[in-house]
Design an enzyme around this catalytic site. Structure first.
Site, PDB file in Angstrom:
ATOM      1  N   LYS A  59     -12.060  25.525 -19.008  1.00 20.76           N
ATOM      2  CA  LYS A  59     -11.618  26.874 -19.412  1.00 20.76           C
ATOM      3  C   LYS A  59     -10.107  27.003 -19.217  1.00 20.76           C
ATOM      4  O   LYS A  59      -9.402  27.555 -20.055  1.00 20.76           O
ATOM      5  CB  LYS A  59     -12.372  27.942 -18.596  1.00 20.76           C
ATOM      6  CG  LYS A  59     -13.827  28.038 -19.019  1.00 20.76           C
ATOM      7  CD  LYS A  59     -14.708  28.820 -18.062  1.00 20.76           C
ATOM      8  CE  LYS A  59     -16.169  28.703 -18.526  1.00 20.76           C
ATOM      9  NZ  LYS A  59     -17.133  29.319 -17.616  1.00 20.76           N
ATOM     10  N   GLN A 103     -17.004  32.278 -11.912  1.00 23.59           N
ATOM     11  CA  GLN A 103     -17.866  31.179 -12.337  1.00 23.59           C
ATOM     12  C   GLN A 103     -19.219  31.276 -11.623  1.00 23.59           C
ATOM     13  O   GLN A 103     -19.280  31.335 -10.395  1.00 23.59           O
ATOM     14  CB  GLN A 103     -17.192  29.825 -12.027  1.00 23.59           C
ATOM     15  CG  GLN A 103     -17.958  28.635 -12.550  1.00 23.59           C
ATOM     16  CD  GLN A 103     -18.059  28.617 -14.086  1.00 23.59           C
ATOM     17  OE1 GLN A 103     -17.091  28.851 -14.788  1.00 23.59           O
ATOM     18  NE2 GLN A 103     -19.265  28.348 -14.589  1.00 23.59           N
ATOM     19  N   ASP A 128     -16.499  37.837 -19.624  1.00 23.67           N
ATOM     20  CA  ASP A 128     -17.809  37.231 -19.896  1.00 23.67           C
ATOM     21  C   ASP A 128     -18.795  38.210 -20.544  1.00 23.67           C
ATOM     22  O   ASP A 128     -19.862  37.801 -21.003  1.00 23.67           O
ATOM     23  CB  ASP A 128     -18.424  36.737 -18.574  1.00 23.67           C
ATOM     24  CG  ASP A 128     -18.325  35.228 -18.423  1.00 23.67           C
ATOM     25  OD1 ASP A 128     -18.239  34.536 -19.448  1.00 23.67           O
ATOM     26  OD2 ASP A 128     -18.368  34.756 -17.274  1.00 23.67           O
TER      27      ASP A 128
END
Ligand code: NAD
Length: 290
Positions: A59, A103, A128
């Protein structure tokens, strides 16, 4: 687009994700040339799960490629929820940070409550798309950050250029991060949507009726080729290792190619799209602050 040896055409996520990153790079350069802020993504990694380290590294690399500023924070597994929430609050206040990514999964055996952690991220910085407020907005069909993998599924489906209205979609899997949001996005395109899960009585019969199949289960090649209706579009979200250690999806790809008109491979289908959609959410969040 490449054509497979049988009838199905491949929905190439690897190629599309390169295109998405190129487009984002152009958008970010234009923003900066116009004197606007550089989009910034904060990544937070708790603990030392090796797979999570790889995901975050990828990422951050993608951030660099498109010119998004990357702010990375690593915390030991025993950090505890209170300190993690304090860090999130700081990132919420930081004007250089437009997107925050925690994460997952958080380390097991410590006091982390995933829902509380995700709800602490400011809804506008929810790169997200997992914040309950944004999931509610998706349910109501309002503009909000969309979870990255479902957003990538829709971009791939759009390559097939179908008039989806009134067609039947079957989503296999009902997780909050893939199955449910994909089903809502398909519904927003006026599809008739069936959601299947571990208690579904006759999965084969449900899938056989589908013009569009989305498989998000996590079981190697669960969806058989002869379940696929001729001409259907198959989007395979699953990433699994089969008995031989080979990476496979939730769909028996080679058999499904005999019936499908369009299909995503694993690897190289849905998987590569997720990072592109994460950066797109970050760039979109920055433009909302202009
Ligand atoms: P999950 O474990 O949270 O959910 C799996 C779902 O499958 C559940 O809703 C369950 O009811 C359903 N299910 C289980 N057994 C079933 C059966 N026999 N028949 C029908 N349904 C069944 O998983 P998830 O997080 O939604 O992920 C699903 C898959 O997608 C995994 O392989 C995961 O690795 C992959 N994934 C890929 C990406 C990506 O490509 N970037 C992102 C997220 C998840």
């Amino acid at each position: 687009m490449t054509t497979h040896s049988s009838s199905a055409q491949i929905l190439d996520g690897k190629a599309l994700s390169v295109q998405v990153l190129d487009e984002l790079q152009a958008t970010v350069s234009a923003r900066i040339a116009a004197g606007k802020s550089q989009p910034g993504l904060a990544t937070v990694l708790v603990g030392d799960d090796p797979a999570s380290h790889i995901y975050v590294r990828n990422k951050r690399r993608a951030c660099k490629k498109v010119g998004v500023a990357s702010f990375h924070h690593e915390l030991p597994a025993e950090t505890g929820q209170r300190r993690l929430l304090e860090l999130i609050e700081k990132l919420n206040q930081d004007p250089k940070v437009h997107g925050i990514l925690i994460q997952l999964p958080l380390p097991k055996g410590f006091d982390y409550d995933e829902n509380e952690v995700l709800s602490t991220i400011h809804a506008d910085k929810d790169a997200d798309g997992f914040h309950p407020f944004n999931q509610g907005a998706l349910l109501q069909g309002r503009e909000a950050p969309i979870p990255c993998t479902p957003k990538g599924v829709m971009r791939l489906l759009d390559l097939a250029k179908l008039d989806l209205s009134g067609l039947h979609a079957v989503v296999v899997g009902r997780s909050n991060i893939v199955g449910k949001p994909v089903a809502l996005l398909l519904l927003a395109r006026n599809m008739t949507v069936t959601i299947c899960h571990s208690r579904t009585k006759d999965l084969a019969a449900e899938v056989r009726r589908a013009d569009v199949v989305v498989a998000a289960v996590g079981i190697s090649e669960l969806v058989q080729g002869d379940w696929i209706k001729p001409g259907a579009v198959v989007l395979d979200v699953g990433i699994n290792r089969n008995a031989e250690g080979k990476l496979v999806g939730d769909v028996d790809f080679h058999a499904a190619c005999q019936n499908a008109a369009w299909i995503t491979p694993v690897p190289g289908g849905v998987g590569p799209m997720t990072i592109g959609m994460l950066l797109q959410n970050t760039v979109e969040a920055a433009s909302l602050k202009d």
